[in-house]
Design an enzyme around this catalytic site. Structure first.
Site, short mmCIF file in Angstrom:
data_model
loop_
_atom_site.label_atom_id
_atom_site.label_comp_id
_atom_site.label_asym_id
_atom_site.label_seq_id
_atom_site.Cartn_x
_atom_site.Cartn_y
_atom_site.Cartn_z
N GLY A 46 13.79 61.07 12.88
CA GLY A 46 14.35 60.19 13.91
C GLY A 46 15.04 60.91 15.04
O GLY A 46 15.42 60.28 16.04
N ASN A 83 12.84 44.61 4.97
CA ASN A 83 11.60 45.21 4.49
C ASN A 83 11.63 45.61 3.02
O ASN A 83 10.59 45.68 2.37
CB ASN A 83 11.28 46.45 5.34
CG ASN A 83 10.15 47.27 4.76
OD1 ASN A 83 8.98 46.88 4.84
ND2 ASN A 83 10.48 48.40 4.15
N TYR A 148 6.42 38.86 -7.94
CA TYR A 148 6.30 39.39 -6.57
C TYR A 148 5.78 38.31 -5.63
O TYR A 148 6.33 38.10 -4.53
CB TYR A 148 5.36 40.59 -6.57
CG TYR A 148 5.26 41.29 -5.24
CD1 TYR A 148 6.21 42.23 -4.86
CD2 TYR A 148 4.22 41.02 -4.35
CE1 TYR A 148 6.12 42.87 -3.63
CE2 TYR A 148 4.13 41.66 -3.13
CZ TYR A 148 5.08 42.59 -2.77
OH TYR A 148 4.99 43.22 -1.56
#
Length: 244
Positions: A46, A83, A148
């Site tokens: 980053g 996420n 899930y």
């Protein structure tokens, strides 16, 4: 500088999302559960725009503490990307209560607690965007994934409810990746076997796996002005694998 928070932001799709936001000029706070090496590598990639913080999304008190730290040090984020996710695949009749609880706590309750902690300061600061990373298995079931699939289906409905309640200040959308070329997907579906990979590709009209950059492109659309009139929606990025 715009601040963004990405849970599960140091590996796989999440890492690509963190890097894309950093490339757009955001200061990114990438949350991770335990892989310190991946966190260090993501920070390095980053180039000064990504900071990593450890947080177990199954623990609401940890979520609140890390959100307090983020807002105290960096101010209100303009973007939240939920996420982080886990799989505990096994046949339904063999699935344990722990298998169920861990997956639901991470994949569904985690986004709820993160959004609840950050949305008020986001609204107060003028608004922003939330993107929940779901999955095409949220709308099409698969074997051995009751926990899930249920968690991701719930995440889609959470997306819609938040889009209603947080409008017009915060836009909330769901990103649904299909088969994506990550280590986790390769291992889970054994796609390192050429025959198995060929079988999967035969079901995808685009005849390839998605890339993490494909997912980052979709995120960029959802969180920038180009997607400014989009909220409460499901963006499926799967090469045509699912057409509902």
């Amino acid at each position: 500088m715009t601040t963004s928070v990405v849970s599960g932001g140091t590996r796989g799709i999440g890492r690509a999302l963190s890097l894309r936001l950093a490339a757009l000029g955001h200061r990114v706070i990438a949350l991770y559960r335990g892989d310190d090496r991946a966190a260090e590598q993501t920070e390095k990639a980053g180039e000064g725009r990504i900071a990593t913080l450890r947080c177990d999304l199954t623990r609401p008190h940890e979520i609140q503490a890390v959100c307090d730290r983020i807002t105290g040090e960096y101010g209100a984020p303009a973007v939240l990307v939920n996420n982080a996710g886990v799989n505990r695949d096994r046949p339904f009749l063999s699935m344990t209560a722990e298998d169920w609880d861990t997956v639901l706590a991470t994949n569904l309750s985690g986004p709820f607690h993160l959004s609840r902690a950050l949305a008020p300061v986001m609204v107060e600061a003028g608004g922003g965007g939330i993107v929940n990373v779901a999955s095409t298995t949220a709308i099409r079931p698969r074997r051995d994934g009751a926990n899930y699939c249920a968690s991701k289906a719930g995440l889609i409905q959470l997306t819609k409810c938040l889009a209603l309640e947080l409008a017009p200040h915060i836009r909330v959308n769901a990103l649904l990746p299909g088969f994506t070329d990550t280590d986790e997907v390769t291992e889970r579906y054994r796609l390192d076997d050429p025959e198995r990979l060929a079988t999967v590709l035969d079901t995808i009209p685009a005849r390839r796996l998605g890339t993490t950059d494909d997912m980052a492109d979709a995120l960029e659309y959802l969180v920038t002005a180009r997607g400014g009139y989009v909220t409460g929606q499901q963006l499926i990025v799967d090469g045509g694998h699912f057409m509902g």
